[in-house]
Scaffold this motif. Structure first.
Motif, PDB file in Angstrom:
ATOM      1  N   TYR A 245       0.869  -1.175   0.000  1.00 24.81           N
ATOM      2  CA  TYR A 245       0.000   0.000   0.000  1.00 24.81           C
ATOM      3  C   TYR A 245       0.909   1.229   0.000  1.00 24.81           C
ATOM      4  O   TYR A 245       1.839   1.316   0.802  1.00 24.81           O
ATOM      5  N   ALA A 246       0.638   2.172  -0.890  1.00 25.07           N
ATOM      6  CA  ALA A 246       1.522   3.331  -1.043  1.00 25.07           C
ATOM      7  C   ALA A 246       1.671   4.115   0.256  1.00 25.07           C
ATOM      8  O   ALA A 246       2.778   4.555   0.608  1.00 25.07           O
ATOM      9  N   ALA A 247       0.563   4.284   0.995  1.00 27.09           N
ATOM     10  CA  ALA A 247       0.639   5.050   2.243  1.00 27.09           C
ATOM     11  C   ALA A 247       1.477   4.325   3.293  1.00 27.09           C
ATOM     12  O   ALA A 247       2.139   4.964   4.117  1.00 27.09           O
ATOM     13  N   HIS A 248       1.461   3.002   3.277  1.00 28.97           N
ATOM     14  CA  HIS A 248       2.300   2.236   4.200  1.00 28.97           C
ATOM     15  C   HIS A 248       3.771   2.373   3.823  1.00 28.97           C
ATOM     16  O   HIS A 248       4.640   2.507   4.690  1.00 28.97           O
ATOM     17  N   VAL A 249       4.064   2.362   2.526  1.00 24.86           N
ATOM     18  CA  VAL A 249       5.436   2.577   2.063  1.00 24.86           C
ATOM     19  C   VAL A 249       5.933   3.936   2.539  1.00 24.86           C
ATOM     20  O   VAL A 249       7.047   4.076   3.050  1.00 24.86           O
ATOM     21  N   ALA A 250       5.061   4.944   2.410  1.00 22.88           N
ATOM     22  CA  ALA A 250       5.446   6.303   2.787  1.00 22.88           C
ATOM     23  C   ALA A 250       5.714   6.414   4.283  1.00 22.88           C
ATOM     24  O   ALA A 250       6.688   7.060   4.706  1.00 22.88           O
TER      25      ALA A 250
ATOM     26  N   THR B  39      -8.937  -2.003  -0.090  1.00 20.87           N
ATOM     27  CA  THR B  39      -8.062  -2.811  -0.945  1.00 20.87           C
ATOM     28  C   THR B  39      -7.879  -2.205  -2.335  1.00 20.87           C
ATOM     29  O   THR B  39      -7.006  -2.651  -3.087  1.00 20.87           O
ATOM     30  N   ASN B  40      -8.668  -1.191  -2.673  1.00 22.66           N
ATOM     31  CA  ASN B  40      -8.429  -0.533  -3.964  1.00 22.66           C
ATOM     32  C   ASN B  40      -7.154   0.304  -3.945  1.00 22.66           C
ATOM     33  O   ASN B  40      -6.743   0.836  -4.981  1.00 22.66           O
ATOM     34  N   HIS B  41      -6.501   0.390  -2.782  1.00 17.17           N
ATOM     35  CA  HIS B  41      -5.220   1.094  -2.681  1.00 17.17           C
ATOM     36  C   HIS B  41      -4.023   0.154  -2.769  1.00 17.17           C
ATOM     37  O   HIS B  41      -2.871   0.596  -2.613  1.00 17.17           O
ATOM     38  N   LEU B  42      -4.270  -1.132  -3.006  1.00 13.70           N
ATOM     39  CA  LEU B  42      -3.152  -2.056  -3.195  1.00 13.70           C
ATOM     40  C   LEU B  42      -2.286  -1.611  -4.379  1.00 13.70           C
ATOM     41  O   LEU B  42      -2.812  -1.244  -5.436  1.00 13.70           O
ATOM     42  N   ILE B  43      -0.982  -1.650  -4.211  1.00 14.88           N
ATOM     43  CA  ILE B  43      -0.082  -1.344  -5.327  1.00 14.88           C
ATOM     44  C   ILE B  43      -0.175  -2.461  -6.366  1.00 14.88           C
ATOM     45  O   ILE B  43      -0.323  -2.207  -7.566  1.00 14.88           O
ATOM     46  N   PHE B  44      -0.083  -3.694  -5.889  1.00 13.86           N
ATOM     47  CA  PHE B  44      -0.242  -4.878  -6.754  1.00 13.86           C
ATOM     48  C   PHE B  44      -1.522  -5.584  -6.322  1.00 13.86           C
ATOM     49  O   PHE B  44      -1.636  -6.032  -5.177  1.00 13.86           O
ATOM     50  N   ASP B  45      -2.500  -5.673  -7.225  1.00 10.05           N
ATOM     51  CA  ASP B  45      -3.760  -6.305  -6.859  1.00 10.05           C
ATOM     52  C   ASP B  45      -3.616  -7.821  -6.801  1.00 10.05           C
ATOM     53  O   ASP B  45      -2.551  -8.382  -7.104  1.00 10.05           O
TER      54      ASP B  45
ATOM     55  N   THR C 148      -1.770 -10.352   1.564  1.00 10.72           N
ATOM     56  CA  THR C 148      -1.582  -9.470   0.408  1.00 10.72           C
ATOM     57  C   THR C 148      -1.058  -8.072   0.737  1.00 10.72           C
ATOM     58  O   THR C 148      -0.963  -7.233  -0.156  1.00 10.72           O
ATOM     59  N   GLY C 149      -0.683  -7.826   1.981  1.00 10.41           N
ATOM     60  CA  GLY C 149      -0.112  -6.532   2.324  1.00 10.41           C
ATOM     61  C   GLY C 149      -0.999  -5.752   3.283  1.00 10.41           C
ATOM     62  O   GLY C 149      -2.210  -5.986   3.361  1.00 10.41           O
ATOM     63  N   THR C 150      -0.390  -4.832   4.009  1.00  9.38           N
ATOM     64  CA  THR C 150      -1.121  -4.054   5.019  1.00  9.38           C
ATOM     65  C   THR C 150      -1.120  -2.570   4.684  1.00  9.38           C
ATOM     66  O   THR C 150      -0.152  -2.048   4.115  1.00  9.38           O
ATOM     67  N   PRO C 151      -2.206  -1.864   5.028  1.00  8.91           N
ATOM     68  CA  PRO C 151      -2.235  -0.409   4.819  1.00  8.91           C
ATOM     69  C   PRO C 151      -1.447   0.330   5.902  1.00  8.91           C
ATOM     70  O   PRO C 151      -0.852  -0.281   6.801  1.00  8.91           O
ATOM     71  N   ASP C 152      -1.455   1.642   5.802  1.00  4.24           N
ATOM     72  CA  ASP C 152      -0.731   2.471   6.766  1.00  4.24           C
ATOM     73  C   ASP C 152      -1.420   2.431   8.129  1.00  4.24           C
ATOM     74  O   ASP C 152      -2.561   2.024   8.260  1.00  4.24           O
TER      75      ASP C 152
END
Length: 292
Positions: free
Chosen positions: A94-99, A225-231, A253-257
């Motif tokens: 998730y882009a916000a989690h990366v940030a 989940t529409n914020h997933l970088i890779f769906d 599949t990954g976690t948000p911020d």
């Protein structure tokens, strides 16, 4: 279809959601003189066992006695998938989690794994290991493979996903960062709780599900989940280019911020005994675990 996995008299049991509540498949099968599956994993691996469940469900309306049903408030849950061949996870998705972690977005899915000894159930206590003091939470949508996938295209990938559940990718951050490999921080015992419900793929749209987490009643993560970088389709296709995904394999599949690691260092309060985590995903439910 929605299924739960629970223990009854020391035996593995499946419950299937009906208009009257969750039908105890074993009791229903005994009344109908039908064979029955005991593990959701086995149904995914053996189509004949899935057919057994369909046969029981077809007669569910004849079973009006409450004795055939179980309450989610009273059963002892088991990990909704208890026998996965592989537990795979996607990091920084998730882009916000990366940030918030001040890192770079991956150009390809970042894949790591957990051991099956990390599995835990809804309402099961999660022990904090003795030699870590930086345990974090990560609510995630978990995809469940239902058909072998090897070198599949993104366009065909979702045909290999049988359903979804909720996971918490619990992480010991100090152990994770203590090695180039994340395994030690990701795989302590009970660090992969799953549940409470397994939902078949026809009931949810994985591209648009609200996903959130509460710590002791306070909302910490809140996204979609529409914020997933890779769906999901991209993830399944990508992994399948490297090795086969088999029925029963699961993918976090990954976690948000909103993780503790994303807070300023002087505001990071790591998980401690007594903390209660509620991990929720739209259309699936809420996975609850207490740390000890």
């Amino acid at each position: 279809m929605q299924l739960i996995h629970f223990s009854e008299d020391g035996q593995s049991r499946i419950g299937i959601k009906t208009d009257r509540g969750f039908l105890n498949v074993a009791k229903a099968a005994a009344a109908l003189s039908l064979p029955f599956p005991s593990y959701i994993d086995d149904m995914l691996k053996d189509p004949e066992q899935a057919t057994q469940l369909d046969a029981i469900l077809a007669h569910a309306e004849t079973l009006a006695d409450p004795a055939y049903y179980v309450s989610m408030d009273e059963v002892t849950f088991l990990p909704v998938l208890s026998r996965p061949g592989k537990i795979l996870c996607i990091g920084k998705n998730y882009a916000a989690h990366v940030a918030e972690t001040k890192s770079e977005a991956p150009k390809k899915p970042l894949v790591f794994s957990k051991f099956t000894s990390a599995l835990a159930a809804h309402k099961e206590g999660i022990p904090i290991p003795e030699h870590t003091d930086k345990v974090d939470y990560e609510v995630e949508l978990v995809a469940v493979i239902g058909k072998k996938a090897y070198c599949v295209s993104p366009e065909k990938a979702l045909e290999h996903v049988a359903g979804y559940t909720i996971g918490n990718d619990v992480t010991a951050r100090d152990w994770q960062k203590g090695s180039p490999q994340w395994l030690l921080g990701k795989s302590p015992d009970k660090f992969a709780p799953l549940g409470p419900v397994y939902v078949t793929a026809d009931e949810v749209d994985p591209t648009n599900l609200a996903i959130s987490l509460k710590l002791n009643g306070e909302v910490r993560q809140n996204s979609n989940t529409n914020h997933l970088i890779f769906d999901i389709a991209t993830i399944v296709s990508y992994i399948s280019q490297h090795f086969a995904l088999e029925p029963g394999d699961i993918i976090f599949t990954g976690t948000p911020d909103g993780v503790i690691l994303g807070y300023p260092e002087d505001e990071q309060v790591w998980l401690k005994p007594g903390d209660v985590i509620e991990s929720s995903i739209e259309g699936i439910g809420t996975l609850v675990n207490t740390f000890r």
